[in-house]
Design an enzyme around this catalytic site. Structure first.
Site, PDB file in Angstrom:
ATOM      1  N   ASP A 291      -2.112  10.586  -1.810  1.00 22.13           N
ATOM      2  CA  ASP A 291      -2.469   9.602  -2.833  1.00 22.13           C
ATOM      3  C   ASP A 291      -2.877  10.265  -4.138  1.00 22.13           C
ATOM      4  OD1 ASP A 291      -2.898   6.545  -1.671  1.00 22.13           O
ATOM      5  OD2 ASP A 291      -2.836   8.093  -0.142  1.00 22.13           O
TER       6      ASP A 291
ATOM      7  N   ARG B 192       0.855  -1.180   0.000  1.00 25.29           N
ATOM      8  CA  ARG B 192       0.000   0.000   0.000  1.00 25.29           C
ATOM      9  C   ARG B 192       0.895   1.236   0.000  1.00 25.29           C
ATOM     10  NH1 ARG B 192       2.335   1.757   3.791  1.00 25.29           N
ATOM     11  NH2 ARG B 192       0.844   3.436   3.932  1.00 25.29           N
TER      12      ARG B 192
ATOM     13  N   ALA C 229       0.742   5.129  -2.243  1.00 21.53           N
ATOM     14  CA  ALA C 229       0.571   5.451  -3.651  1.00 21.53           C
ATOM     15  C   ALA C 229       1.795   5.140  -4.519  1.00 21.53           C
ATOM     16  CB  ALA C 229       0.165   6.921  -3.801  1.00 21.53           C
TER      17      ALA C 229
ATOM     18  N   GLN D  73      -2.344   2.071  10.087  1.00 26.18           N
ATOM     19  CA  GLN D  73      -1.053   2.147   9.399  1.00 26.18           C
ATOM     20  C   GLN D  73      -0.003   2.880  10.220  1.00 26.18           C
ATOM     21  OE1 GLN D  73      -4.040   2.925   8.042  1.00 26.18           O
ATOM     22  NE2 GLN D  73      -4.095   2.568   5.841  1.00 26.18           N
TER      23      GLN D  73
ATOM     24  N   ASN E 224      -5.510  12.246   0.986  1.00 27.24           N
ATOM     25  CA  ASN E 224      -4.629  11.382   1.779  1.00 27.24           C
ATOM     26  C   ASN E 224      -5.503  10.554   2.711  1.00 27.24           C
ATOM     27  OD1 ASN E 224      -1.874  10.566   2.413  1.00 27.24           O
ATOM     28  ND2 ASN E 224      -2.207  11.502   4.409  1.00 27.24           N
ATOM     29  N   LYS E 225      -4.877   9.715   3.490  1.00 20.57           N
ATOM     30  CA  LYS E 225      -5.604   8.790   4.362  1.00 20.57           C
ATOM     31  C   LYS E 225      -6.633   9.526   5.220  1.00 20.57           C
ATOM     32  CE  LYS E 225      -5.066   5.287   4.141  1.00 20.57           C
ATOM     33  NZ  LYS E 225      -5.815   4.366   3.248  1.00 20.57           N
TER      34      LYS E 225
END
Length: 354
Positions: free
Chosen positions: A239, A45, A47, A198, A249-250
């Site tokens: 990302d 995982r 990007a 993460q 992003n996350k």
């Protein structure tokens, strides 16, 4: 460096990030379908790593194809690209890498002396080149970004934008690594990054692996620590970055950015140029991946929510450009207004090529 993925004679070898931090297990993909599953299931995982994984997926698929003529191989390549493109919709690096491999394939296939063997060898070389380019880009990004971080203090990061999210060194964590290598006395607060954790599982693991002091925070703690003066900068990955500087992003990144702005703390984004999507005008046009509800309802196999309740599980959110202090790329540092600075950086790169 942590070997996130690598091309081997047996296939493409991946560090299984779903098993970290307690187990270091590697899995080997022997087909492009395997790589699609590995991307979709987040065994790999981040990007940049997703992009190079997809490139290797195309190369692996072509290498192992049973096609006997180029027309048949062309049909197979289109299927490979389609399958890989459907794995994760938000990370633009995925589509950038697939299109680069597709363009390389058609350039090779159109040559009068084209053979399947030549195409196979060239596509493998192209995927390996992209792998090496990613590591070099991260190191250049780190050098640019290190100048922006404090010489001492605490930096907050969200999710994992490190070696594990790239082919090595990392984007946001690469900037932190570069600053430490230059003598900065930095420690890190890592948001746990629910629901997939993460930050807790991956960022803490790899920074401690490098000897960088790291403390894991619950996602709702950063505001109070900012107010107390305990955070001097925030740096995250991305990302996808829209043409106006909006950043996907996350999930949870937007909240951190708003808090940083309120407390006068610089909020930096580190990402390779391939993450910038000039075809998407604003963050409103970025597709947001919706993931399995089970990631929210369960933890370590145990159900945490009552049956029948609704679940929202977007993998990403969008941070408007007005909250972003700077975007750090391998080409240099972008500042607001981002549409103008992106255009200037592109023109500078084109002039340098000429």
């Amino acid at each position: 460096m942590i070997p996130t993925l690598e091309w081997t004679k047996d296939g493409v070898r991946f560090l299984d990030q779903t098993k970290l931090p307690l187990e270091e297990i590697y899995v080997t993909a022997t087909s492009y379908d395997d790589i699609a599953t590995i991307i979709r299931d987040m065994i790999v995982r981040g990007a940049p790593a997703i992009g190079v994984s997809a490139a290797m997926g195309v190369a692996l698929g072509v290498e192992r194809s049973k096609a006997t003529d180029i027309d048949s191989l062309t049909k197979e390549v289109e299927v490979m690209c389609d399958v890989l493109a459907k794995t994760r919709p938000t990370a633009v690096n995925l589509f950038w890498a697939i299109e680069r491999m597709r363009a390389k394939y058609y350039a090779l296939a159109s040559q009068p002396d084209a053979t399947i063997a030549k195409i196979q060898a060239s596509l493998i070389d192209e995927a390996k080149t992209m792998y090496n380019e990613d590591i070099a880009a991260c190191k250049r990004m780190g050098a640019f970004g290190a100048e922006l971080l404090p010489k001492s203090g605490t930096v907050l990061t969200h999710c994992n934008a490190g070696a594990l999210a790239t082919c090595g060194y990392g984007t946001a964590l690469g900037v932190i690594r570069a600053a430490v290598e230059r003598g900065a006395k930095i420690d890190v607060f890592a948001d746990e990054t629910r629901p997939y954790l993460q930050g807790a599982r991956l960022t803490a693991w790899e920074l401690l692996h490098d000897g960088i002091p790291t403390t894991v925070l619950c996602d709702n703690m950063s505001g109070s620590l900012m107010r107390a003066g305990r955070i001097q900068a925030v740096i995250v990955g991305a990302d996808r970055i829209a043409a106006n500087g909006d950043v996907a992003n996350k999930i949870g990144t937007y909240s951190v950015a708003v808090l940083a702005k309120e407390h006068g703390i610089p909020f930096f984004v580190a990402a390779p140029w391939s993450t910038i999507d000039l075809a998407t005008a604003t963050g409103d046009g970025i597709p947001i991946e919706q993931r399995d509800a089970r990631e929210v309802t369960h933890s370590n196999g145990k159900q945490m929510t009552p049956d029948g309740c609704g679940i929202e599980n977007p993998a990403f959110d969008v941070t408007p450009a007005k909250y972003v202090t700077a975007i750090i790329t391998e080409k240099g540092v972008l500042r607001s207004p981002y549409a103008d600075s992106m255009r200037a950086m592109m023109e500078e790169a084109e002039t340098a090529k000429a």
